[in-house]
Motif scaffolding. Structure first.
Motif, PDB file in Angstrom:
ATOM      1  N   HIS A  64       0.857  -1.186   0.000  1.00 29.13           N
ATOM      2  CA  HIS A  64       0.000   0.000   0.000  1.00 29.13           C
ATOM      3  C   HIS A  64       0.897   1.241   0.000  1.00 29.13           C
ATOM      4  N   PRO A  65       0.552   2.284  -0.749  1.00 27.57           N
ATOM      5  CA  PRO A  65       1.441   3.441  -0.852  1.00 27.57           C
ATOM      6  C   PRO A  65       1.575   4.262   0.420  1.00 27.57           C
ATOM      7  N   ALA A  66       0.617   4.119   1.352  1.00 31.07           N
ATOM      8  CA  ALA A  66       0.665   4.950   2.557  1.00 31.07           C
ATOM      9  C   ALA A  66       0.596   4.142   3.848  1.00 31.07           C
ATOM     10  N   ALA A  67      -0.204   3.094   3.875  1.00 32.59           N
ATOM     11  CA  ALA A  67      -0.386   2.314   5.103  1.00 32.59           C
ATOM     12  C   ALA A  67       0.687   1.231   5.197  1.00 32.59           C
ATOM     13  N   ALA A  70      -0.583  -5.677   4.412  1.00 33.62           N
ATOM     14  CA  ALA A  70       0.067  -6.716   3.622  1.00 33.62           C
ATOM     15  C   ALA A  70      -0.818  -7.059   2.423  1.00 33.62           C
ATOM     16  N   ALA A  71      -0.179  -7.361   1.318  1.00 33.53           N
ATOM     17  CA  ALA A  71      -0.928  -7.762   0.129  1.00 33.53           C
ATOM     18  C   ALA A  71      -1.531  -9.158   0.335  1.00 33.53           C
ATOM     19  N   PRO A  72      -2.692  -9.412  -0.288  1.00 35.18           N
ATOM     20  CA  PRO A  72      -3.405  -8.484  -1.150  1.00 35.18           C
ATOM     21  C   PRO A  72      -4.290  -7.530  -0.349  1.00 35.18           C
ATOM     22  N   TRP A  73      -4.565  -6.387  -0.930  1.00 37.10           N
ATOM     23  CA  TRP A  73      -5.523  -5.449  -0.366  1.00 37.10           C
ATOM     24  C   TRP A  73      -6.397  -4.912  -1.493  1.00 37.10           C
ATOM     25  N   TYR A  74      -7.516  -4.327  -1.149  1.00 32.75           N
ATOM     26  CA  TYR A  74      -8.492  -3.900  -2.146  1.00 32.75           C
ATOM     27  C   TYR A  74      -8.802  -2.409  -1.998  1.00 32.75           C
ATOM     28  N   SER A  75      -9.228  -1.828  -3.088  1.00 31.30           N
ATOM     29  CA  SER A  75      -9.675  -0.434  -3.060  1.00 31.30           C
ATOM     30  C   SER A  75     -10.975  -0.294  -3.838  1.00 31.30           C
ATOM     31  N   LEU A  76     -11.765   0.684  -3.443  1.00 31.90           N
ATOM     32  CA  LEU A  76     -13.006   1.022  -4.142  1.00 31.90           C
ATOM     33  C   LEU A  76     -13.094   2.533  -4.230  1.00 31.90           C
ATOM     34  N   ASP A  77     -13.173   3.056  -5.436  1.00 30.00           N
ATOM     35  CA  ASP A  77     -13.471   4.467  -5.674  1.00 30.00           C
ATOM     36  C   ASP A  77     -14.880   4.531  -6.254  1.00 30.00           C
ATOM     37  N   HIS A  78     -15.757   5.268  -5.585  1.00 31.92           N
ATOM     38  CA  HIS A  78     -17.158   5.244  -6.004  1.00 31.92           C
ATOM     39  C   HIS A  78     -17.802   6.603  -5.766  1.00 31.92           C
ATOM     40  N   THR A  79     -18.698   6.977  -6.676  1.00 32.48           N
ATOM     41  CA  THR A  79     -19.438   8.234  -6.571  1.00 32.48           C
ATOM     42  C   THR A  79     -20.919   7.935  -6.408  1.00 32.48           C
ATOM     43  N   TRP A  80     -21.516   8.587  -5.410  1.00 29.41           N
ATOM     44  CA  TRP A  80     -22.955   8.470  -5.175  1.00 29.41           C
ATOM     45  C   TRP A  80     -23.634   9.770  -5.587  1.00 29.41           C
ATOM     46  N   ARG A  81     -24.781   9.676  -6.255  1.00 33.81           N
ATOM     47  CA  ARG A  81     -25.501  10.849  -6.745  1.00 33.81           C
ATOM     48  C   ARG A  81     -26.835  11.001  -6.019  1.00 33.81           C
ATOM     49  N   LEU A  82     -27.052  12.198  -5.472  1.00 34.31           N
ATOM     50  CA  LEU A  82     -28.281  12.497  -4.740  1.00 34.31           C
ATOM     51  C   LEU A  82     -29.239  13.282  -5.620  1.00 34.31           C
ATOM     52  N   GLU A  83     -30.534  13.018  -5.435  1.00 33.41           N
ATOM     53  CA  GLU A  83     -31.576  13.764  -6.118  1.00 33.41           C
ATOM     54  C   GLU A  83     -32.205  14.765  -5.155  1.00 33.41           C
ATOM     55  N   ALA A  84     -32.587  15.920  -5.659  1.00 27.46           N
ATOM     56  CA  ALA A  84     -33.246  16.925  -4.826  1.00 27.46           C
ATOM     57  C   ALA A  84     -34.541  16.358  -4.256  1.00 27.46           C
ATOM     58  N   GLY A  85     -34.858  16.743  -3.026  1.00 26.75           N
ATOM     59  CA  GLY A  85     -36.074  16.254  -2.394  1.00 26.75           C
ATOM     60  C   GLY A  85     -36.032  16.465  -0.901  1.00 26.75           C
ATOM     61  N   GLU A  86     -36.980  15.863  -0.213  1.00 22.62           N
ATOM     62  CA  GLU A  86     -37.079  15.991   1.234  1.00 22.62           C
ATOM     63  C   GLU A  86     -36.228  14.926   1.908  1.00 22.62           C
ATOM     64  N   ALA A  87     -35.427  15.351   2.878  1.00 19.53           N
ATOM     65  CA  ALA A  87     -34.524  14.426   3.581  1.00 19.53           C
ATOM     66  C   ALA A  87     -35.265  13.790   4.758  1.00 19.53           C
ATOM     67  N   VAL A  88     -35.755  12.582   4.558  1.00 12.91           N
ATOM     68  CA  VAL A  88     -36.496  11.853   5.596  1.00 12.91           C
ATOM     69  C   VAL A  88     -35.846  10.491   5.787  1.00 12.91           C
TER      70      VAL A  88
END
Length: 297
Positions: A265-268, A272-290
């Motif tokens: 890992h470049p920082a941690a 120890a290998a193997p290790w996994y990574s996930l880069d993900h974007t979540w999109r919100l829609e305008a509306g009431e937050a309930v």
């Protein structure tokens, strides 16, 4: 109305439902009676089957408690949870959406964690996982200050409320997005798992010859005033059950990119290998937050 023939039962029940003062309740109950009576006629439901059905519903009620919700499990196993989700999001089912079913294991008060922190709270052997997430609106603009609640099963396929060997709130955490809409955390790579099969749902799956497995996934619930609460899952496409989720929850928009790394890992330094990574974007829609009602405590 005095009932003269079987058709009179439906007419009388529909007339009673029509008397509801609330228009939405009236619409729902009229449709429910119409379809429910139609189901009884279509299947020619016997008296014995009707008694068995009511006994099953009573059993599902007894099985539902602070740590398990048999009704939510059944709704998912019949495809109802996924259908309701897709009909109510993505322009009423016409476009892709990051929304997904809530599932039966969300808890309300996950502990807060600083960005980049770990959600591992007890000894949980497994390959390290590093998640870098971003929350944006439908136009791709960053959403700062969003609360991101994440949770997932352990590498043996159990949530901590199912496993006495895990600490309370293990593999759960709540983060706040920064000015660029980003958050990050460390965990361990999870696996797919069987849903609980020791109740009514398990008997149904067995009778139908269906497996009980859900493909490996990460849950996220994102809250920000001015936006509809996003309930989402990110699935690992390498899971062998990605095409046959017993809860019918996998959509194309929810498949993530979990990357395996076999080098350091470049920082941690402790990774120890193997290790996994996930880069993900979540999109919100305008509306009431309930916030939804938690299925368990």
């Amino acid at each position: 109305m005095i009932i003269e023939r079987e058709q009179d039962v439906t007419a009388a029940a529909l007339a009673a439902m029509q008397r509801a003062a609330d228009p939405r309740l009236r619409e729902i109950m009229v449709s429910l009676v119409r379809h429910l009576h139609g189901f009884v006629r279509d299947t020619r439901l016997t008296e014995a089957e009707f008694r068995e059905a009511t006994a099953i519903l009573a059993e599902m009620g007894r099985l539902t408690n602070d740590t398990h919700n048999e009704f939510v499990l059944m709704a998912g196993s019949l495809g109802v949870s996924s259908l309701v989700c897709l009909l109510n999001n993505g322009d009423n089912g016409n476009t892709e959406t990051d929304q997904s079913l809530l599932g039966p294991f969300w808890r309300l008060n996950s502990p807060r964690v600083d960005n980049g922190g770990s959600i591992v709270r007890s000894d949980t052997p497994g390959a390290p996982l590093f998640v870098n997430g971003r929350v944006v609106d439908r136009d791709g603009r960053a959403i700062a200050g969003a609360e991101v609640d994440v949770w997932h099963a352990s590498p043996v396929g159990l949530y901590e409320n199912q496993d006495a060997g895990q600490a309370d709130m293990n593999l759960r955490g709540k983060f706040t997005t920064d000015a660029d809409g980003r958050f990050a955390f460390r965990s361990v790579m999870f696996v797919g798992y069987p849903i609980p099969t020791d109740g009514v749902v398990g008997r149904l799956l067995k009778a139908q010859g269906r497996h009980p497995y859900r493909p490996a996934h990460l849950h996220a619930l994102i809250f920000k005033p001015g936006f509809k609460v996003l309930i989402s899952q990110v699935y690992d496409p390498a899971d062998p059950n990605i095409e046959s989720d017993t809860q019918f929850g996998v959509t194309r928009a929810l498949i993530g990119k979990f990357v395996r790394h076999d080098g350091p890992h470049p920082a941690a330094q402790d990774v120890a290998a193997p290790w996994y990574s996930l880069d993900h974007t979540w999109r919100l829609e305008a509306g009431e937050a309930v916030l939804p009602r938690p299925p368990i405590k």
